[in-house]
Every structure is written in C-alpha cells, then in structure tokens.
Design a protein around this motif. Structure first.
Motif, mmCIF file in Angstrom:
data_model
loop_
_atom_site.group_PDB
_atom_site.id
_atom_site.type_symbol
_atom_site.label_atom_id
_atom_site.label_comp_id
_atom_site.label_asym_id
_atom_site.label_seq_id
_atom_site.Cartn_x
_atom_site.Cartn_y
_atom_site.Cartn_z
ATOM 1 N N GLY A 21 76.670 25.878 53.326
ATOM 2 C CA GLY A 21 77.332 25.462 54.562
ATOM 3 C C GLY A 21 78.497 26.358 54.916
ATOM 4 N N LEU A 22 79.317 26.658 53.925
ATOM 5 C CA LEU A 22 80.475 27.518 54.157
ATOM 6 C C LEU A 22 80.046 28.928 54.558
ATOM 7 C CD1 LEU A 22 83.544 27.824 54.072
ATOM 8 C CD2 LEU A 22 83.347 28.336 51.637
ATOM 9 N N SER A 23 79.064 29.479 53.851
ATOM 10 C CA SER A 23 78.619 30.834 54.188
ATOM 11 C C SER A 23 77.956 30.857 55.563
ATOM 12 C CB SER A 23 77.674 31.388 53.120
ATOM 13 O OG SER A 23 76.472 30.661 53.062
ATOM 14 N N GLY A 24 77.253 29.786 55.935
ATOM 15 C CA GLY A 24 76.648 29.712 57.263
ATOM 16 C C GLY A 24 77.693 29.688 58.370
ATOM 17 N N ILE A 25 78.747 28.933 58.151
ATOM 18 C CA ILE A 25 79.830 28.875 59.138
ATOM 19 C C ILE A 25 80.499 30.243 59.272
ATOM 20 C CG2 ILE A 25 82.141 27.928 59.576
ATOM 21 C CD1 ILE A 25 81.076 25.294 58.311
ATOM 22 N N SER A 46 71.368 35.679 56.309
ATOM 23 C CA SER A 46 71.217 34.300 55.867
ATOM 24 C C SER A 46 70.222 34.205 54.702
ATOM 25 C CB SER A 46 70.748 33.433 57.042
ATOM 26 O OG SER A 46 70.632 32.092 56.669
ATOM 27 N N LEU A 47 69.142 34.978 54.771
ATOM 28 C CA LEU A 47 68.188 34.999 53.654
ATOM 29 C C LEU A 47 68.828 35.534 52.385
ATOM 30 C CD1 LEU A 47 64.781 36.230 55.143
ATOM 31 C CD2 LEU A 47 65.340 33.973 54.246
ATOM 32 N N LEU A 48 69.613 36.590 52.517
ATOM 33 C CA LEU A 48 70.274 37.159 51.339
ATOM 34 C C LEU A 48 71.265 36.178 50.719
ATOM 35 C CD1 LEU A 48 70.890 40.849 52.425
ATOM 36 C CD2 LEU A 48 69.343 40.021 50.652
#
Length: 150
Positions: free
Chosen positions: A26-30, A67-69
């Motif tokens: 979630g954090l990395s997506g944001i 996002s995949l990585l």
C-alpha cells in the motif's frame, strides 16, 4: 496428506508476514502513484481532474512495470518473513504465505488491470514466496526438517 501439512503451518507467522507486505504494498503504491503522477497534478485541479489523472497514471506501462517489480520484491520478502518467523519448515510456511496471497489477489484483485499483469501475479506469487522461504533457509533462520509424523 494436505491436512497433515496444514497442521504444521505457523499461521501466526504467515498472517504477520501478510500484514507487513500488505502495508508495504500500500505504501509503495501510494508513493509510486505520487511520484509518477506528479506531472499530471496541476494547481487548482478539482477532484474529477485528480481522479482522471490517477486512472491514466496507473495504466502507464512504466507504472505497471514498477508495480510488478515492487510487488515481486514484497512477495519474496513475505515468503522470507513467514519462513523466518515460523522457525521451521520454511518452504511450507512460505508456500502458505503465497497461497494466502493468491486467495487475496482473487478476492480483492482489480478488474482494471491488464490481463498480462493479472496473469503474472497469479503465476508468480507462490514461486516468489518460495524464493523468500529459500533465502530464510539459506540464512539458517528456519529449520528445513520434515514435519513431525510426516
């Protein structure tokens, strides 16, 4: 056979590893969305403009690749954490983490994602989690011994 294996899964470790990785995802997506979408943000943009910019950013190939990585890295980490916290049977606990990840992906997955993105996630989740379990075993944090009574 399956029921005997499931008795030896350390569910608390698998659950804790899943919570850590969901938080990191979630954090990395944001952060990824903010970083890649910063050019689309304009002063005075209203909610509809921001929503449209967000939807465009998350469909860009560079966003999907990053996002995949990041997702792959957190899946390996999750398998590692599940195996390490369990302290024994690293591959079993890493596989259980991967299976839980698959279940959550099927239940909460986005229908907006391209088919290849979803397919990669479905096919790679358990193997990537097992890579993490292997790393935990190699590091000596988890006993690779067989399950009692197996």
């Amino acid at each position: 056979m399956l029921m005997q294996l499931l008795r030896h899964v350390h569910y608390k470790s698998v659950g804790m590893a899943m919570m850590v990785t969901l938080l990191l995802d979630g954090l990395s997506g944001i952060l990824l969305t903010l970083f890649m979408g910063r050019k689309a943000l304009t002063p005075g943009a209203d909610h509809a403009d921001l929503q449209q910019a967000f939807e465009a950013v998350v469909q860009e190939p560079s966003y999907l690749g990053a996002s995949l990585l990041l997702g792959s890295a957190t899946t390996v980490l999750g398998g590692y954490l599940a195996a390490r916290m369990a302290g024994r049977l690293p591959y079993l606990n890493a596989a259980a983490y991967g299976a839980l990840g698959l279940i959550l992906m099927l239940l909460m997955g986005s229908s907006d994602s391209p088919w290849w993105f979803t397919l990669f996630g479905l096919l790679s989740t358990v193997p990537l989690a097992l890579v993490g379990g292997h790393a935990a075993r190699q590091q000596g944090g988890a006993d690779a011994g067989s399950a009692p009574g197996a």
